[in-house]
Design a protein around this motif. Structure first.
Motif, PDB file in Angstrom:
ATOM      1  N   ILE A 198       0.877  -1.173   0.000  1.00 25.82           N
ATOM      2  CA  ILE A 198       0.000   0.000   0.000  1.00 25.82           C
ATOM      3  C   ILE A 198       0.910   1.218   0.000  1.00 25.82           C
ATOM      4  O   ILE A 198       1.706   1.408   0.927  1.00 25.82           O
ATOM      5  N   GLY A 199       0.807   2.039  -1.037  1.00 33.08           N
ATOM      6  CA  GLY A 199       1.575   3.268  -1.129  1.00 33.08           C
ATOM      7  C   GLY A 199       0.816   4.409  -0.487  1.00 33.08           C
ATOM      8  O   GLY A 199      -0.286   4.735  -0.912  1.00 33.08           O
ATOM      9  N   ASN A 200       1.396   5.000   0.554  1.00 36.97           N
ATOM     10  CA  ASN A 200       0.748   6.114   1.252  1.00 36.97           C
ATOM     11  C   ASN A 200       1.388   7.453   0.940  1.00 36.97           C
ATOM     12  O   ASN A 200       1.094   8.452   1.594  1.00 36.97           O
ATOM     13  N   ARG A 201       2.235   7.480  -0.064  1.00 36.72           N
ATOM     14  CA  ARG A 201       2.929   8.722  -0.419  1.00 36.72           C
ATOM     15  C   ARG A 201       2.336   9.301  -1.702  1.00 36.72           C
ATOM     16  O   ARG A 201       2.244   8.606  -2.713  1.00 36.72           O
ATOM     17  N   PRO A 202       1.946  10.578  -1.686  1.00 36.33           N
ATOM     18  CA  PRO A 202       1.459  11.193  -2.928  1.00 36.33           C
ATOM     19  C   PRO A 202       2.579  11.282  -3.968  1.00 36.33           C
ATOM     20  O   PRO A 202       3.748  11.468  -3.610  1.00 36.33           O
ATOM     21  N   ASP A 203       2.223  11.132  -5.220  1.00 34.64           N
ATOM     22  CA  ASP A 203       3.195  11.331  -6.298  1.00 34.64           C
ATOM     23  C   ASP A 203       3.721  12.760  -6.255  1.00 34.64           C
ATOM     24  O   ASP A 203       2.995  13.697  -5.913  1.00 34.64           O
ATOM     25  N   GLY A 204       4.994  12.929  -6.598  1.00 34.44           N
ATOM     26  CA  GLY A 204       5.582  14.250  -6.723  1.00 34.44           C
ATOM     27  C   GLY A 204       5.891  14.943  -5.416  1.00 34.44           C
ATOM     28  O   GLY A 204       6.153  16.150  -5.401  1.00 34.44           O
TER      29      GLY A 204
ATOM     30  N   GLU B  82       0.113  -7.609  -5.088  1.00 39.31           N
ATOM     31  CA  GLU B  82      -1.034  -6.712  -5.244  1.00 39.31           C
ATOM     32  C   GLU B  82      -0.651  -5.324  -4.733  1.00 39.31           C
ATOM     33  O   GLU B  82       0.089  -5.209  -3.749  1.00 39.31           O
ATOM     34  N   ALA B  83      -1.146  -4.272  -5.372  1.00 35.02           N
ATOM     35  CA  ALA B  83      -0.767  -2.904  -4.997  1.00 35.02           C
ATOM     36  C   ALA B  83      -1.988  -1.994  -4.947  1.00 35.02           C
ATOM     37  O   ALA B  83      -2.881  -2.094  -5.789  1.00 35.02           O
ATOM     38  N   ARG B  84      -1.988  -1.116  -3.942  1.00 32.44           N
ATOM     39  CA  ARG B  84      -3.056  -0.127  -3.805  1.00 32.44           C
ATOM     40  C   ARG B  84      -2.436   1.188  -3.368  1.00 32.44           C
ATOM     41  O   ARG B  84      -1.526   1.207  -2.543  1.00 32.44           O
ATOM     42  N   HIS B  85      -2.939   2.298  -3.925  1.00 30.51           N
ATOM     43  CA  HIS B  85      -2.418   3.630  -3.614  1.00 30.51           C
ATOM     44  C   HIS B  85      -3.438   4.379  -2.763  1.00 30.51           C
ATOM     45  O   HIS B  85      -4.560   4.633  -3.206  1.00 30.51           O
ATOM     46  N   ILE B  86      -3.045   4.709  -1.543  1.00 31.90           N
ATOM     47  CA  ILE B  86      -3.870   5.507  -0.629  1.00 31.90           C
ATOM     48  C   ILE B  86      -2.983   6.654  -0.150  1.00 31.90           C
ATOM     49  O   ILE B  86      -2.406   6.604   0.940  1.00 31.90           O
ATOM     50  N   PRO B  87      -2.818   7.699  -0.991  1.00 32.66           N
ATOM     51  CA  PRO B  87      -1.884   8.779  -0.643  1.00 32.66           C
ATOM     52  C   PRO B  87      -2.355   9.603   0.550  1.00 32.66           C
ATOM     53  O   PRO B  87      -3.533   9.929   0.664  1.00 32.66           O
ATOM     54  N   ILE B  88      -1.393   9.913   1.412  1.00 24.80           N
ATOM     55  CA  ILE B  88      -1.640  10.702   2.613  1.00 24.80           C
ATOM     56  C   ILE B  88      -0.700  11.904   2.576  1.00 24.80           C
ATOM     57  O   ILE B  88       0.513  11.750   2.704  1.00 24.80           O
ATOM     58  N   ALA B  89      -1.270  13.103   2.402  1.00 22.71           N
ATOM     59  CA  ALA B  89      -0.452  14.313   2.310  1.00 22.71           C
ATOM     60  C   ALA B  89      -0.271  14.983   3.663  1.00 22.71           C
ATOM     61  O   ALA B  89       0.678  15.733   3.864  1.00 22.71           O
ATOM     62  N   GLY B  90      -1.171  14.741   4.602  1.00 21.12           N
ATOM     63  CA  GLY B  90      -1.075  15.393   5.902  1.00 21.12           C
ATOM     64  C   GLY B  90      -2.027  14.779   6.903  1.00 21.12           C
ATOM     65  O   GLY B  90      -2.741  13.827   6.596  1.00 21.12           O
ATOM     66  N   PRO B  91      -2.077  15.333   8.122  1.00 19.36           N
ATOM     67  CA  PRO B  91      -2.905  14.776   9.199  1.00 19.36           C
ATOM     68  C   PRO B  91      -4.393  14.655   8.849  1.00 19.36           C
ATOM     69  O   PRO B  91      -5.037  13.694   9.258  1.00 19.36           O
ATOM     70  N   ASP B  92      -4.932  15.606   8.112  1.00 26.30           N
ATOM     71  CA  ASP B  92      -6.353  15.533   7.753  1.00 26.30           C
ATOM     72  C   ASP B  92      -6.631  14.325   6.863  1.00 26.30           C
ATOM     73  O   ASP B  92      -7.707  13.732   6.940  1.00 26.30           O
ATOM     74  N   ASP B  93      -5.671  13.973   6.030  1.00 22.93           N
ATOM     75  CA  ASP B  93      -5.847  12.811   5.161  1.00 22.93           C
ATOM     76  C   ASP B  93      -5.912  11.515   5.956  1.00 22.93           C
ATOM     77  O   ASP B  93      -6.591  10.574   5.561  1.00 22.93           O
ATOM     78  N   ILE B  94      -5.203  11.454   7.079  1.00 24.29           N
ATOM     79  CA  ILE B  94      -5.230  10.233   7.886  1.00 24.29           C
ATOM     80  C   ILE B  94      -6.650   9.959   8.359  1.00 24.29           C
ATOM     81  O   ILE B  94      -7.156   8.844   8.209  1.00 24.29           O
TER      82      ILE B  94
ATOM     83  N   ALA C 137      -8.234   0.530   6.221  1.00 25.53           N
ATOM     84  CA  ALA C 137      -8.787  -0.652   6.885  1.00 25.53           C
ATOM     85  C   ALA C 137      -9.395  -1.608   5.866  1.00 25.53           C
ATOM     86  O   ALA C 137      -9.211  -2.830   5.953  1.00 25.53           O
ATOM     87  N   GLN C 138     -10.105  -1.056   4.889  1.00 25.41           N
ATOM     88  CA  GLN C 138     -10.710  -1.885   3.846  1.00 25.41           C
ATOM     89  C   GLN C 138      -9.635  -2.590   3.019  1.00 25.41           C
ATOM     90  O   GLN C 138      -9.754  -3.770   2.705  1.00 25.41           O
ATOM     91  N   ALA C 139      -8.572  -1.867   2.675  1.00 19.34           N
ATOM     92  CA  ALA C 139      -7.479  -2.468   1.908  1.00 19.34           C
ATOM     93  C   ALA C 139      -6.861  -3.620   2.686  1.00 19.34           C
ATOM     94  O   ALA C 139      -6.615  -4.699   2.119  1.00 19.34           O
ATOM     95  N   LEU C 140      -6.618  -3.433   3.978  1.00 20.15           N
ATOM     96  CA  LEU C 140      -6.039  -4.505   4.782  1.00 20.15           C
ATOM     97  C   LEU C 140      -6.968  -5.710   4.847  1.00 20.15           C
ATOM     98  O   LEU C 140      -6.509  -6.853   4.853  1.00 20.15           O
ATOM     99  N   ALA C 141      -8.275  -5.463   4.887  1.00 23.75           N
ATOM    100  CA  ALA C 141      -9.236  -6.564   4.938  1.00 23.75           C
ATOM    101  C   ALA C 141      -9.312  -7.317   3.606  1.00 23.75           C
ATOM    102  O   ALA C 141      -9.553  -8.531   3.596  1.00 23.75           O
ATOM    103  N   GLU C 142      -9.111  -6.617   2.508  1.00 20.61           N
ATOM    104  CA  GLU C 142      -9.272  -7.214   1.177  1.00 20.61           C
ATOM    105  C   GLU C 142      -7.993  -7.799   0.589  1.00 20.61           C
ATOM    106  O   GLU C 142      -8.058  -8.722  -0.224  1.00 20.61           O
ATOM    107  N   MET C 143      -6.855  -7.266   0.964  1.00 24.95           N
ATOM    108  CA  MET C 143      -5.594  -7.654   0.325  1.00 24.95           C
ATOM    109  C   MET C 143      -4.969  -8.861   1.027  1.00 24.95           C
ATOM    110  O   MET C 143      -5.108  -9.018   2.236  1.00 24.95           O
TER     111      MET C 143
END
Length: 107
Positions: free
Chosen positions: A31-37, A58-70, A78-84
């Motif tokens: 799971i990639g939690n880093r925004p591109d760029g 398997e790969a999923r992108h859930i970018p987190i730019a700051g605290p509000d994104d968390i 949570a859904q990704a962890l349940a499905e992957m």
């Protein structure tokens, strides 16, 4: 890399060339939690996802730019962890955001 539970690990930025070794270590999903760029020279998500696919991960992108994104994306995580399939490696620049997202998703 830091293990958070029997199925989830977090790490700093991975490189596309790391994916075959991660597959050999038994990781079945990332799971990639880093925004591109976010930083010059950072590999793009599309390149990482293609390398993961080539390695059978398997790969999923859930970018987190700051605290509000968390708070906003904890359900997606949570859904990704349940499905992957596990074990899963979540990564960002240092692993800290991924760890905070994991903690938020547990609540």
């Amino acid at each position: 890399m830091k293990q958070l539970d029997e199925n989830v690990w977090v790490a700093g930025q991975i490189d596309p060339a790391d994916l075959p070794a991660l597959a050999e270590r038994g990781f079945r999903a990332i799971i990639g939690n880093r925004p591109d760029g976010e930083e010059p020279g950072q590999p793009s998500w599309s390149v990482i996802a293609a390398a993961a696919q080539d390695a059978g991960i398997e790969a999923r992108h859930i970018p987190i730019a700051g605290p509000d994104d968390i708070a906003a994306r904890k359900g997606d995580f949570a859904q990704a962890l349940a499905e992957m399939p596990g074990p899963v490696l979540a990564f960002c620049r240092s692993g800290a955001r991924s760890g905070r997202l994991y903690e938020a998703a547990q609540g």
